[in-house]
Design a protein around this motif. Sequence first.
Motif, PDB file in Angstrom:
ATOM      1  N   HIS A 100       0.789  -1.363  -0.057  1.00 31.41           N
ATOM      2  CA  HIS A 100       0.006  -0.104   0.060  1.00 31.41           C
ATOM      3  C   HIS A 100       0.961   1.140  -0.041  1.00 31.41           C
ATOM      4  N   ARG A 122      -6.354  -0.670  -8.753  1.00 34.45           N
ATOM      5  CA  ARG A 122      -7.434  -1.777  -8.942  1.00 34.45           C
ATOM      6  C   ARG A 122      -7.005  -3.062  -9.104  1.00 34.45           C
ATOM      7  N   GLY A 125      -5.032  -4.520  -5.882  1.00 33.82           N
ATOM      8  CA  GLY A 125      -5.605  -4.620  -4.620  1.00 33.82           C
ATOM      9  C   GLY A 125      -5.005  -3.647  -3.720  1.00 33.82           C
ATOM     10  N   ILE A 127      -3.597  -0.350  -1.849  1.00 31.90           N
ATOM     11  CA  ILE A 127      -4.474   0.792  -1.850  1.00 31.90           C
ATOM     12  C   ILE A 127      -3.499   2.021  -2.121  1.00 31.90           C
ATOM     13  N   ALA A 331      -8.708   1.074   6.871  1.00 31.08           N
ATOM     14  CA  ALA A 331      -8.883   0.345   5.561  1.00 31.08           C
ATOM     15  C   ALA A 331      -8.039  -0.718   5.191  1.00 31.08           C
ATOM     16  N   ILE A 332      -6.687  -0.716   5.896  1.00 28.83           N
ATOM     17  CA  ILE A 332      -5.910  -1.804   5.554  1.00 28.83           C
ATOM     18  C   ILE A 332      -6.312  -2.990   6.393  1.00 28.83           C
ATOM     19  N   ARG A 335      -9.535  -4.715   5.120  1.00 25.96           N
ATOM     20  CA  ARG A 335      -9.071  -5.572   3.851  1.00 25.96           C
ATOM     21  C   ARG A 335      -8.500  -7.023   4.463  1.00 25.96           C
ATOM     22  N   GLY A 338     -11.441  -9.114   6.128  1.00 28.53           N
ATOM     23  CA  GLY A 338     -12.360  -9.281   5.156  1.00 28.53           C
ATOM     24  C   GLY A 338     -13.724  -8.803   5.621  1.00 28.53           C
ATOM     25  N   MET A 341     -14.894  -1.641   5.877  1.00 26.81           N
ATOM     26  CA  MET A 341     -14.558  -0.811   6.844  1.00 26.81           C
ATOM     27  C   MET A 341     -15.452   0.361   7.400  1.00 26.81           C
ATOM     28  N   ASP A 346     -13.936   6.154   5.717  1.00 23.88           N
ATOM     29  CA  ASP A 346     -13.516   5.897   4.407  1.00 23.88           C
ATOM     30  C   ASP A 346     -13.541   7.427   3.580  1.00 23.88           C
TER      31      ASP A 346
END
Length: 380
Positions: A100, A122, A125, A127, A331-332, A335, A338, A341, A346
């Motif tokens: 990231h 994208r 995956g 960030i 966010a990390i 992810r 699973g 967030m 966000d």
Amino acid sequence: MRKINWGLIGGGEGSQIGPAHRLAAGLDGAFDLVAGALDHRAEAGRAYAVRLGIARGYGDWREMLEGERGRQGGVQLVTVATPNATHFEITKAFLQAGIHVLCEKPMTMSVAEAEEIVALSRETGAICAVNYGYTGYALVRHMRAMVARGDLGRVRLVVAEFAHGHHAGGDDAENPRVRWRYDPAQAGVSAQFADCGIHALHMASFVIGQEVKRLAADCVSCVEGRVLEDDAQVNLRFDGGAVGRLWTSSVALGRQHGLTLQVFGEKGGLAWAQEQPNQLMWMPLGGRKTVIERGEGGLSPEADRASRVTVGHAEGMPLAFGNIYADLAEAIRARAEGRVMDPAADLYPKAVDGLRSMAAIAAVAESGGVWVDARPPSLR
């Protein structure tokens, strides 16, 4: 909760931005600074890493990438705080490695590069965030919430400024901290707008929930010998119908930081200044002007989450940056676990925000006072 391993590229000794990032990332205990490539001079960077207590100091970012990629306990997030011309190459390399990235603005030097970064984020995956850190202020986030819930009605007009006078003297042309900003080889097609104006533009879009569609810009170089502009006046049209006025300058003697935002709607107006971040002015139609204080009761969840000290105490830029890091930590972790967030987190600026900014920079450089499309090709 286990800390997120973090690395810093750039931000070495004497840097303006490095200390702010280190303070911000450390505020919540979410990140552990384990690696750094802090200086373009390899030995100076390694020595500074030792003085900061960083476990792994590297001579340059390529050495850091090789040392951290696939490493047990390697970095999960890197912050790119290097000169503009290096942002794309470094960000791309770490995203390709699945790491990231939080990149200082501007994200790239061209729209095409920015499109590539958005696509790569994208695809992998990983960030990619961009440090429009002033949107981390609690009352900026409360402005956004007020607009979104309809307190202002339809937004008619937004006025944004980022004007200072710290580059008004022509005798500092050889100062390395000033010179590069007006050098096309290092700064790209724009100086002041790319350096400060895009902060004001991103904040305006962030608060009103609209993106710039068209713009017309008048750019000038007031200091003799500068190739790129040190002052710009930009008229804006947003995709939701709002009109925008943006002024940015580095020759406005008497102005210090100079980041301000005013939003005017059918039912009320808001005004905020970065140098007085604890107060937000609210003027409802037919009512009386009131002062909304950061930290007081009854604010939005977004503002409450971003408020770090009790009401009446000073809020500063590292705390605003800290909210960007807090968003990224959430966010990390979301992810990795699973899960969805926290919506109030966000709010960190994403690669697509960096792309929109690059398109606006290109449009400002192209405009010459003529209305031009300010959207990136992929978003038209």
